[in-house]
Design a protein around this motif. Structure first.
Motif, PDB file in Angstrom:
ATOM      1  N   THR A 229       8.126 -25.357 -47.188  1.00 32.29           N
ATOM      2  CA  THR A 229       9.262 -24.456 -47.395  1.00 32.29           C
ATOM      3  C   THR A 229       9.550 -24.278 -48.881  1.00 32.29           C
ATOM      4  O   THR A 229      10.021 -23.217 -49.301  1.00 32.29           O
ATOM      5  N   LEU A 230       9.263 -25.301 -49.661  1.00 26.41           N
ATOM      6  CA  LEU A 230       9.463 -25.198 -51.114  1.00 26.41           C
ATOM      7  C   LEU A 230       8.600 -24.078 -51.694  1.00 26.41           C
ATOM      8  O   LEU A 230       9.025 -23.362 -52.611  1.00 26.41           O
ATOM      9  N   PHE A 231       7.392 -23.934 -51.164  1.00 22.43           N
ATOM     10  CA  PHE A 231       6.495 -22.890 -51.662  1.00 22.43           C
ATOM     11  C   PHE A 231       7.127 -21.511 -51.532  1.00 22.43           C
ATOM     12  O   PHE A 231       7.104 -20.713 -52.470  1.00 22.43           O
ATOM     13  N   PHE A 232       7.709 -21.209 -50.370  1.00 24.51           N
ATOM     14  CA  PHE A 232       8.281 -19.883 -50.153  1.00 24.51           C
ATOM     15  C   PHE A 232       9.552 -19.661 -50.974  1.00 24.51           C
ATOM     16  O   PHE A 232       9.981 -18.516 -51.138  1.00 24.51           O
ATOM     17  N   ALA A 233      10.150 -20.729 -51.475  1.00 24.99           N
ATOM     18  CA  ALA A 233      11.316 -20.585 -52.349  1.00 24.99           C
ATOM     19  C   ALA A 233      10.917 -20.530 -53.814  1.00 24.99           C
ATOM     20  O   ALA A 233      11.720 -20.134 -54.666  1.00 24.99           O
TER      21      ALA A 233
END
Length: 254
Positions: A229-233
């Motif tokens: 999820t960090l990647f998409f943020a």
């Protein structure tokens, strides 16, 4: 580019399980984190405390639009900034129990309604509450939590799988409309995670089967999905929207 450390991140259903892991992952990257909870007050406050001064626990039933609006108002007042990032993670009234699941002949329409509300109604409320602030900033990240059971329903949780399948359509439609405002909308879909409160009823034999069927020969953890999820943020995903990233060690390949 807006770094994660400069974002105000709402994680719904963050008092326990995957939501807690996601909240802590963003806290590790120095984001300001809203730890949303419905009933798990003590656990949510523990999560916020573990993150530190940059986190706040706020109660809200995300299927209730007025409660969601009040949560956003409280968060924005607390941090002095609009919410930039929403992780729609909350799981409403569901346990992953393959042995005691409702089957095709016993499941009720009300079961479907419960999961559609938990997936779509909740995501709609948070998206609408976040929209004005994100549009004003020209930046927003909405990340919906799905499941690989949509692509590979090895356990036919009819209501849950259908709700998450609908969430894919929601994700893509919102991505198309909100993109011009600088808002991306994506989905991260995990498999059965080892272990969360929701998966605690799953027999060891099921985990063993997943392990044997996965190229990495292990079951994905909540922390591993949280990192995705960090990647998409992050700024690294700035050109990506409307996508569904399956994070399950390669069990499902798209």
């Amino acid at each position: 580019m807006v770094e994660i450390k400069d974002q105000v991140v709402l994680v719904t259903g963050a008092g326990r399980g995957l939501g807690a892991a996601i909240a802590k992952a963003f806290g590790r990257e120095d984001a300001r984190v809203i730890v949303n909870y419905h009933q798990s007050e003590e656990k949510a406050k523990e999560v916020a405390k573990s993150i530190g001064d940059r986190a706040i626990a706020i109660q809200a039933d995300v299927t209730d639009q007025e409660q969601v609006k009040a949560m956003f108002d409280q968060a924005e007042k607390h941090f002095g900034q609009e919410v930039t990032t929403v992780i729609n993670n909350a799981l409403v009234h569901f346990k992953f129990d393959a042995l005691n699941r409702k089957q095709a002949t016993t499941i009720d329409w009300e079961d479907y309604e419960t999961q559609l509300k938990g997936s779509i109604k909740a995501a709609l409320h948070t998206t609408q509450a976040a929209y004005e602030g994100m549009a004003r900033l020209g930046f927003g990240r909405i990340i919906n939590i799905g499941t690989n059971l949509v692509q590979n329903p090895v356990v036919p949780y009819h209501d849950y799988n259908t709700g998450k399948a609908a969430l894919i359509g929601f994700t893509r439609s919102m991505a198309r409309e909100l993109g011009p405002k600088g808002i991306t909308v994506n989905m991260v879909s995990g498999g059965l995670l080892q272990t969360t409160d929701a998966s605690a009823s799953t027999p060891d034999a099921v985990f063993d089967l997943i392990k044997e069927s996965t190229p990495l020969n292990r079951v994905t953890t909540p922390q591993e999905l949280a990192d995705a999820t960090l990647f998409f943020a992050s700024p690294w995903s700035r050109a990506i929207t409307g996508q569904n990233l399956v994070v399950d060690g390669g069990l499902v390949m798209n």
